[in-house]
Scaffold this active site. Structure first.
Site, PDB file in Angstrom:
ATOM      1  N   ARG A 111      77.505  91.018  27.390  1.00  0.00           N
ATOM      2  CA  ARG A 111      77.702  92.384  26.893  1.00  0.00           C
ATOM      3  C   ARG A 111      78.978  92.905  27.537  1.00  0.00           C
ATOM      4  NH1 ARG A 111      73.788  95.903  28.617  1.00  0.00           N
ATOM      5  NH2 ARG A 111      74.205  97.346  26.909  1.00  0.00           N
ATOM      6  N   SER A 112      79.703  93.709  26.761  1.00  0.00           N
ATOM      7  CA  SER A 112      81.038  94.079  27.240  1.00  0.00           C
ATOM      8  C   SER A 112      80.971  94.876  28.542  1.00  0.00           C
ATOM      9  CB  SER A 112      81.790  94.843  26.162  1.00  0.00           C
ATOM     10  OG  SER A 112      81.258  96.131  26.028  1.00  0.00           O
ATOM     11  N   SER A 113      79.885  95.638  28.749  1.00  0.00           N
ATOM     12  CA  SER A 113      79.790  96.432  29.985  1.00  0.00           C
ATOM     13  C   SER A 113      79.835  95.531  31.209  1.00  0.00           C
ATOM     14  CB  SER A 113      78.493  97.231  30.004  1.00  0.00           C
ATOM     15  OG  SER A 113      78.427  98.043  28.870  1.00  0.00           O
ATOM     16  N   GLY A 115      81.088  92.367  31.106  1.00  0.00           N
ATOM     17  CA  GLY A 115      82.381  91.692  31.063  1.00  0.00           C
ATOM     18  C   GLY A 115      83.451  92.511  31.749  1.00  0.00           C
ATOM     19  N   THR A 136      69.229  79.115  29.824  1.00  0.00           N
ATOM     20  CA  THR A 136      69.959  79.089  31.093  1.00  0.00           C
ATOM     21  C   THR A 136      71.307  79.791  30.935  1.00  0.00           C
ATOM     22  OG1 THR A 136      68.870  77.079  31.849  1.00  0.00           O
ATOM     23  CG2 THR A 136      71.005  77.565  32.832  1.00  0.00           C
ATOM     24  N   LEU A 137      71.616  80.653  31.886  1.00  0.00           N
ATOM     25  CA  LEU A 137      72.891  81.379  31.861  1.00  0.00           C
ATOM     26  C   LEU A 137      73.758  80.883  33.020  1.00  0.00           C
ATOM     27  CD1 LEU A 137      71.482  85.011  31.395  1.00  0.00           C
ATOM     28  CD2 LEU A 137      72.373  83.497  29.599  1.00  0.00           C
ATOM     29  N   GLU A 138      75.014  80.631  32.735  1.00  0.00           N
ATOM     30  CA  GLU A 138      75.938  80.223  33.801  1.00  0.00           C
ATOM     31  C   GLU A 138      76.686  81.479  34.225  1.00  0.00           C
ATOM     32  OE1 GLU A 138      76.700  78.724  30.589  1.00  0.00           O
ATOM     33  OE2 GLU A 138      75.338  77.035  30.751  1.00  0.00           O
ATOM     34  N   GLN A 157      73.848  89.288  24.724  1.00  0.00           N
ATOM     35  CA  GLN A 157      73.399  89.562  23.360  1.00  0.00           C
ATOM     36  C   GLN A 157      73.363  88.262  22.571  1.00  0.00           C
ATOM     37  OE1 GLN A 157      76.101  92.431  21.626  1.00  0.00           O
ATOM     38  NE2 GLN A 157      77.745  91.748  22.974  1.00  0.00           N
ATOM     39  N   LYS A 174      67.972  67.373  26.057  1.00  0.00           N
ATOM     40  CA  LYS A 174      67.568  67.235  27.458  1.00  0.00           C
ATOM     41  C   LYS A 174      66.901  68.499  28.004  1.00  0.00           C
ATOM     42  CE  LYS A 174      71.838  66.410  28.810  1.00  0.00           C
ATOM     43  NZ  LYS A 174      72.727  66.217  27.664  1.00  0.00           N
TER      44      LYS A 174
END
Lengths: 207, 386
Positions: A111-113, A115, A136-138, A157, A174
């Site tokens: 989300r831009s906020s 970023g 999973t988020l990096e 988002q 995997k």
């Protein structure tokens, strides 16, 4: 691949047939469904790189348990935060367990906020049809100062796209059914790296 | 945290005593008090090294939220919980374990408002979410102490004329057989009777709060052992299973999912092996006061009684079959956290064949070890969201 708008998304998440439903478990607030995306929240589990005597991560030379040992598992309850320092990288996951039916795919983006404070949440942003799991988020802090990450906050988002028809080859890769951040399974691609080494050998010895 | 607040507050008071002391003897007195406090703190630390477990909780977040909620509902809003994984094979509880040490300081009033409950769970069952309902039984001990349930139930029971008469006969025979003074024999029986009563009360609390889930978790814990063994403080598991079933009203709603197990449970609870001496008296006593135990617990736990909804359970099983942690119904409604555990039990039992041998298979399910805690975490979050 047409992108779903608000009404499509609202219908997709409540489809009475589970197999066809775009599962977002839980969808805490219907306000998370925006004009053309669904906001996803940050989960409570993280994997943080330990300081160890390992030289680094080498998918061609390490086994999966070694990779898991290097990355410490941490739970941060709702209401507390994880400080992400400049340049630091941690694995997190969406709070929501997502499951895409075989006729939909998606993209997760920041989300831009977030970023604007320097936070990058994902590099592998494509979600394949048939995928199920907490995504999973990096998480990387590209900013100049530490960032407080609060589990439960809206961090990304999800855009959803309709395929021309259901694929007969949904995701069976995997990363099946993770309920928290999963470490890289690159080690499972060792055969490919071994093959590359073989190619290199043949390049050197061909006549 | 209450402990640390109490210590901090005590230290602040002593510092203030020191700075405001009018002369040297008074200052020396304040220093002596500080030294005493330090000694007490060291003693406290040595007897409670396990408090460090707070930095590395053995339970996942979902189970922690679930047990904490149960503690606040059953024990009181001031209940503070600490779970510790131990090498011991069974679950146990301490309530306000540092009370005595702090009392040595002479002023325990600052922590009087909090009830600290320390739960021990076997390390090997740390990830067996389907067995964690046993923690609610353990919370029951804190409920009994907080609400004085055991002594009240005992006082009520001992008023029964038939019980008094059997007690006198049993105590006399016990004294004779063991070569004890009559008072010693009577005291031993009273202690065991109170222990058995408390176990029955804790079972009733867990059954009222969790419904059939508690029966499954309890059977999983005792099925492999001797169901007729009477413990010093524990009634025989067979009798406990019978009491739990009576409490549930012999509900048949679970038969479809685990027909074989259901038959097994009913069959073993239907048998009444013969006991002799003190144990015969205790088994009879417990059967005699069972209704009173349920009535007492029902009046306390009533607002939090779990009544399964078959539609909700079906949705949970469907989600689990698809590998999705259950937290929200298709309608958007939050799933009851007790239903999440019961639905998980039913799903796992059904998948493992539904007879008694499916119990350990279900309890060891790797898939549920992932999905159940997540489901509990998300239901907790959703119910607290607004």
């Amino acid at each position: 691949m047409p992108q779903f708008h608000h009404e499509d998304l609202a219908n997709a998440v409540t489809d009475p047939i589970l197999e066809q439903r775009l599962v977002v478990m839980p969808l805490i607030d219907k306000g998370q469904i925006g004009p053309a995306s669904i906001d996803v929240r940050l989960g409570t589990e993280f994997r943080i790189l330990r300081r160890t005597d390992e030289a680094g991560l080498d998918p061609g030379g390490q086994d999966l348990p070694d990779v898991e040992r290097i990355q410490e598992h941490v739970s941060i309850p709702i209401g507390e935060c994880l400080w992400l320092h400049p340049g630091q990288f941690v694995l997190g996951s969406t709070l929501e367990y997502l499951r895409f039916p075989s006729h939909l795919s998606g993209y997760v983006v920041g989300r831009s906020s977030w970023g604007r404070v320097g936070l990058l949440i994902a590099t592998a942003i494509m979600v394949q049809p048939g995928f199920g799991g907490n995504l999973t988020l990096e998480l990387v802090n590209h900013g100049e100062g530490p960032i407080a990450l609060y589990p439960g906050s809206r961090i990304g988002q999800l855009t959803v796209h309709s395929l021309a028809g259901p694929t007969e080859h949904p995701y069976e890769g995997k990363y099946i059914g993770p309920t928290g951040p999963q470490v890289s399974r690159l080690t499972k691609e060792r055969a490919e790296i071994d093959h590359l080494k073989g190619v290199a050998e043949r390049l050197r010895t061909r006549t | 945290m209450a402990l640390y607040s109490a210590i901090e507050s005590h230290v602040v008071t002593r510092r203030s005593d020191f700075s405001s002391a009018p002369d040297d003897p008074a200052k020396r007195g304040a220093i002596t008090e500080m030294r005493t406090l330090l000694t007490s703190a060291r003693k406290l630390q040595s007897v409670m090294a396990w408090i460090d477990a707070i930095s590395e909780p053995p339970l996942d977040l979902g189970t922690t939220y679930f047990v904490e909620l149960a503690a606040r509902r059953l024990v009181g809003s001031n209940a503070e919980l600490l779970a510790i994984s131990a090498e011991e094979a069974s679950y146990s509880t301490y309530r306000n374990p540092y009370e005595k040490v702090i009392a040595d300081w002479g002023d325990p009033t600052e922590i009087a408002g909090d009830t600290v409950i320390v739960l021990f769970l076997p390390r090997r069952e740390q990830r067996s979410g389907l067995l964690h309902p046993l923690l609610v039984h353990e919370l029951g001990h804190a409920v009994c102490q907080t609400h004085d349930l055991t002594s009240r139930a005992y006082s009520q029971a001992i008023k029964r004329k038939r019980l008094q008469s059997r007690f006198a006969t049993t105590a006399a025979a016990h004294a004779l057989a063991e070569g004890l003074l009559p008072q010693e024999a009577a005291l031993q029986i009273v202690n065991r009777m109170q222990g058995w009563l408390e176990e029955a009360l804790c079972d009733a609390i867990a059954t009222q709060y969790l419904g059939p889930t508690y029966l499954y978790s309890f059977v999983a814990e005792v099925a492999a052992g001797n169901v007729d063994r009477a413990g010093k403080k524990h009634p025989p598991p067979r009798q406990r299973i019978r009491m739990i079933l009576d409490h549930l009203g012999w509900a048949s709603t679970m038969k479809a999912a685990a027909n074989g197990l259901d038959d097994w449970v009913r069959a073993i609870s239907g048998e009444h092996p013969a006991y002799s001496g003190v144990e015969a008296f205790l088994v009879w006593t417990l059967d005699t006061v069972a209704k009173e135990v349920r009535r007492r617990v029902a009046s306390l736990v009533q607002p939090h009684t779990f009544s399964p909804d078959s539609g909700e359970l079906d949705e949970i099983k469907e989600l689990l079959a698809a590998g999705i942690p259950p937290a929200q119904r298709q309608s958007g409604e939050t799933i009851n956290s007790c239903a999440v555990i019961l639905g998980s039990w039913l799903f796992a039992l059904e998948a493992a064949g539904g007879d008694v041998s499916s119990i350990p298979v279900a309890a060891d399910s790797e898939e549920l070890a992932k999905l159940l805690p997540k489901g509990l975490e998300m239901t907790a979050l959703m119910s607290a969201w607004n």
